[in-house]
Design a protein around this motif. Sequence first.
Motif, PDB file in Angstrom:
ATOM      1  N   ILE A   2      27.071  13.733  34.513  1.00  0.00           N
ATOM      2  CA  ILE A   2      25.738  13.178  34.304  1.00  0.00           C
ATOM      3  C   ILE A   2      25.809  12.047  33.294  1.00  0.00           C
ATOM      4  O   ILE A   2      25.203  10.995  33.476  1.00  0.00           O
ATOM      5  CB  ILE A   2      24.765  14.271  33.839  1.00  0.00           C
ATOM      6  CG1 ILE A   2      24.507  15.262  34.970  1.00  0.00           C
ATOM      7  CG2 ILE A   2      23.448  13.668  33.381  1.00  0.00           C
ATOM      8  CD1 ILE A   2      23.711  16.472  34.562  1.00  0.00           C
ATOM      9  N   GLY A   3      26.598  12.234  32.244  1.00  0.00           N
ATOM     10  CA  GLY A   3      26.703  11.220  31.204  1.00  0.00           C
ATOM     11  C   GLY A   3      27.319   9.923  31.683  1.00  0.00           C
ATOM     12  O   GLY A   3      27.010   8.855  31.164  1.00  0.00           O
ATOM     13  N   THR A   4      28.185   9.995  32.671  1.00  0.00           N
ATOM     14  CA  THR A   4      28.807   8.776  33.191  1.00  0.00           C
ATOM     15  C   THR A   4      28.089   8.240  34.433  1.00  0.00           C
ATOM     16  O   THR A   4      28.508   7.237  34.993  1.00  0.00           O
ATOM     17  CB  THR A   4      30.289   9.019  33.535  1.00  0.00           C
ATOM     18  OG1 THR A   4      30.377  10.078  34.496  1.00  0.00           O
ATOM     19  CG2 THR A   4      31.085   9.378  32.295  1.00  0.00           C
ATOM     20  N   GLY A   5      27.040   8.929  34.859  1.00  0.00           N
ATOM     21  CA  GLY A   5      26.236   8.443  35.975  1.00  0.00           C
ATOM     22  C   GLY A   5      26.808   8.708  37.348  1.00  0.00           C
ATOM     23  O   GLY A   5      26.432   8.054  38.312  1.00  0.00           O
ATOM     24  N   ASN A   6      27.716   9.661  37.473  1.00  0.00           N
ATOM     25  CA  ASN A   6      28.312   9.982  38.772  1.00  0.00           C
ATOM     26  C   ASN A   6      27.535  11.105  39.460  1.00  0.00           C
ATOM     27  O   ASN A   6      28.044  12.194  39.697  1.00  0.00           O
ATOM     28  CB  ASN A   6      29.778  10.377  38.602  1.00  0.00           C
ATOM     29  CG  ASN A   6      30.618   9.223  38.185  1.00  0.00           C
ATOM     30  OD1 ASN A   6      30.798   9.006  37.001  1.00  0.00           O
ATOM     31  ND2 ASN A   6      31.102   8.472  39.152  1.00  0.00           N
ATOM     32  N   PHE A   7      26.290  10.805  39.804  1.00  0.00           N
ATOM     33  CA  PHE A   7      25.419  11.814  40.383  1.00  0.00           C
ATOM     34  C   PHE A   7      25.839  12.204  41.791  1.00  0.00           C
ATOM     35  O   PHE A   7      25.680  13.357  42.199  1.00  0.00           O
ATOM     36  CB  PHE A   7      23.970  11.332  40.362  1.00  0.00           C
ATOM     37  CG  PHE A   7      23.480  11.026  38.979  1.00  0.00           C
ATOM     38  CD1 PHE A   7      23.303  12.045  38.065  1.00  0.00           C
ATOM     39  CD2 PHE A   7      23.223   9.732  38.592  1.00  0.00           C
ATOM     40  CE1 PHE A   7      22.854  11.774  36.793  1.00  0.00           C
ATOM     41  CE2 PHE A   7      22.779   9.444  37.313  1.00  0.00           C
ATOM     42  CZ  PHE A   7      22.594  10.475  36.410  1.00  0.00           C
ATOM     43  N   MET A   8      26.357  11.260  42.554  1.00  0.00           N
ATOM     44  CA  MET A   8      26.778  11.565  43.924  1.00  0.00           C
ATOM     45  C   MET A   8      27.942  12.553  43.919  1.00  0.00           C
ATOM     46  O   MET A   8      27.929  13.538  44.656  1.00  0.00           O
ATOM     47  CB  MET A   8      27.166  10.286  44.670  1.00  0.00           C
ATOM     48  CG  MET A   8      27.592  10.534  46.104  1.00  0.00           C
ATOM     49  SD  MET A   8      26.333  11.304  47.118  1.00  0.00           S
ATOM     50  CE  MET A   8      25.278   9.908  47.404  1.00  0.00           C
ATOM     51  N   GLN A   9      28.936  12.313  43.089  1.00  0.00           N
ATOM     52  CA  GLN A   9      30.069  13.227  43.037  1.00  0.00           C
ATOM     53  C   GLN A   9      29.639  14.595  42.514  1.00  0.00           C
ATOM     54  O   GLN A   9      30.117  15.621  42.994  1.00  0.00           O
ATOM     55  CB  GLN A   9      31.191  12.661  42.172  1.00  0.00           C
ATOM     56  CG  GLN A   9      32.431  13.518  42.233  1.00  0.00           C
ATOM     57  CD  GLN A   9      33.602  12.877  41.539  1.00  0.00           C
ATOM     58  OE1 GLN A   9      33.525  11.758  41.071  1.00  0.00           O
ATOM     59  NE2 GLN A   9      34.697  13.594  41.475  1.00  0.00           N
ATOM     60  N   LEU A  10      28.730  14.618  41.571  1.00  0.00           N
ATOM     61  CA  LEU A  10      28.213  15.885  41.060  1.00  0.00           C
ATOM     62  C   LEU A  10      27.494  16.658  42.161  1.00  0.00           C
ATOM     63  O   LEU A  10      27.703  17.861  42.319  1.00  0.00           O
ATOM     64  CB  LEU A  10      27.270  15.630  39.883  1.00  0.00           C
ATOM     65  CG  LEU A  10      26.586  16.846  39.274  1.00  0.00           C
ATOM     66  CD1 LEU A  10      27.614  17.803  38.701  1.00  0.00           C
ATOM     67  CD2 LEU A  10      25.617  16.409  38.196  1.00  0.00           C
ATOM     68  N   SER A  11      26.682  15.971  42.946  1.00  0.00           N
ATOM     69  CA  SER A  11      25.949  16.657  44.013  1.00  0.00           C
ATOM     70  C   SER A  11      26.878  17.119  45.131  1.00  0.00           C
ATOM     71  O   SER A  11      26.700  18.211  45.671  1.00  0.00           O
ATOM     72  CB  SER A  11      24.844  15.769  44.560  1.00  0.00           C
ATOM     73  OG  SER A  11      25.377  14.609  45.140  1.00  0.00           O
ATOM     74  N   ILE A  54      38.834  16.914  39.311  1.00  0.00           N
ATOM     75  CA  ILE A  54      39.064  15.721  40.133  1.00  0.00           C
ATOM     76  C   ILE A  54      38.352  14.523  39.526  1.00  0.00           C
ATOM     77  O   ILE A  54      38.902  13.422  39.458  1.00  0.00           O
ATOM     78  CB  ILE A  54      38.619  15.973  41.587  1.00  0.00           C
ATOM     79  CG1 ILE A  54      39.569  16.956  42.259  1.00  0.00           C
ATOM     80  CG2 ILE A  54      38.548  14.669  42.378  1.00  0.00           C
ATOM     81  CD1 ILE A  54      39.078  17.476  43.593  1.00  0.00           C
ATOM     82  N   HIS A  55      37.137  14.727  39.074  1.00  0.00           N
ATOM     83  CA  HIS A  55      36.370  13.634  38.472  1.00  0.00           C
ATOM     84  C   HIS A  55      37.060  13.119  37.213  1.00  0.00           C
ATOM     85  O   HIS A  55      37.182  11.913  37.012  1.00  0.00           O
ATOM     86  CB  HIS A  55      34.954  14.107  38.145  1.00  0.00           C
ATOM     87  CG  HIS A  55      34.128  13.076  37.464  1.00  0.00           C
ATOM     88  ND1 HIS A  55      33.985  13.035  36.095  1.00  0.00           N
ATOM     89  CD2 HIS A  55      33.420  12.043  37.953  1.00  0.00           C
ATOM     90  CE1 HIS A  55      33.208  12.009  35.789  1.00  0.00           C
ATOM     91  NE2 HIS A  55      32.849  11.395  36.893  1.00  0.00           N
ATOM     92  N   GLN A  56      37.519  14.006  36.368  1.00  0.00           N
ATOM     93  CA  GLN A  56      38.111  13.602  35.098  1.00  0.00           C
ATOM     94  C   GLN A  56      39.479  12.959  35.252  1.00  0.00           C
ATOM     95  O   GLN A  56      39.835  12.070  34.489  1.00  0.00           O
ATOM     96  CB  GLN A  56      38.230  14.808  34.155  1.00  0.00           C
ATOM     97  CG  GLN A  56      36.914  15.349  33.685  1.00  0.00           C
ATOM     98  CD  GLN A  56      36.183  14.388  32.771  1.00  0.00           C
ATOM     99  OE1 GLN A  56      36.778  13.593  32.068  1.00  0.00           O
ATOM    100  NE2 GLN A  56      34.868  14.458  32.800  1.00  0.00           N
ATOM    101  N   THR A  57      40.253  13.416  36.239  1.00  0.00           N
ATOM    102  CA  THR A  57      41.634  12.935  36.329  1.00  0.00           C
ATOM    103  C   THR A  57      41.878  11.891  37.411  1.00  0.00           C
ATOM    104  O   THR A  57      42.851  11.147  37.322  1.00  0.00           O
ATOM    105  CB  THR A  57      42.600  14.113  36.576  1.00  0.00           C
ATOM    106  OG1 THR A  57      42.253  14.759  37.801  1.00  0.00           O
ATOM    107  CG2 THR A  57      42.551  15.104  35.424  1.00  0.00           C
ATOM    108  N   LYS A  58      41.028  11.832  38.421  1.00  0.00           N
ATOM    109  CA  LYS A  58      41.328  10.961  39.561  1.00  0.00           C
ATOM    110  C   LYS A  58      40.371   9.789  39.715  1.00  0.00           C
ATOM    111  O   LYS A  58      40.794   8.650  39.794  1.00  0.00           O
ATOM    112  CB  LYS A  58      41.328  11.772  40.863  1.00  0.00           C
ATOM    113  CG  LYS A  58      42.282  12.926  40.866  1.00  0.00           C
ATOM    114  CD  LYS A  58      43.708  12.485  40.805  1.00  0.00           C
ATOM    115  CE  LYS A  58      44.611  13.719  40.834  1.00  0.00           C
ATOM    116  NZ  LYS A  58      45.941  13.431  40.377  1.00  0.00           N
ATOM    117  N   ASN A  59      39.072  10.038  39.807  1.00  0.00           N
ATOM    118  CA  ASN A  59      38.196   8.953  40.193  1.00  0.00           C
ATOM    119  C   ASN A  59      36.996   8.735  39.276  1.00  0.00           C
ATOM    120  O   ASN A  59      36.128   7.953  39.610  1.00  0.00           O
ATOM    121  CB  ASN A  59      37.717   9.142  41.646  1.00  0.00           C
ATOM    122  CG  ASN A  59      37.048  10.468  41.859  1.00  0.00           C
ATOM    123  OD1 ASN A  59      36.944  11.270  40.955  1.00  0.00           O
ATOM    124  ND2 ASN A  59      36.608  10.706  43.069  1.00  0.00           N
ATOM    125  N   GLY A  60      36.931   9.375  38.159  1.00  0.00           N
ATOM    126  CA  GLY A  60      35.847   9.125  37.223  1.00  0.00           C
ATOM    127  C   GLY A  60      36.129   7.909  36.363  1.00  0.00           C
ATOM    128  O   GLY A  60      37.257   7.407  36.304  1.00  0.00           O
TER     129      GLY A  60
END
Length: 70
Positions: A2-11, A54-60
Amino acid sequence: MIGTGNFMQLSIGTVVSTIASIISLNTLPKMFGLTGVWMSFGVFNIFRLASVWIHQTKNGPLAERNLQTS
């Protein structure tokens, strides 16, 4: 996320985790009873953890490949 604005990946991670949890809720309680319900909750959390990893290590935006300067 949420803090980085990756709402699509979160959903997407939440939907995949929920589907895995529903599938495990249909199978695990039949085999293990109440313990199977708790195991299904564990399945949900493991899938959520995988999504965050995945978000933290690959595509965030904070992944190492995105922090490297050219």
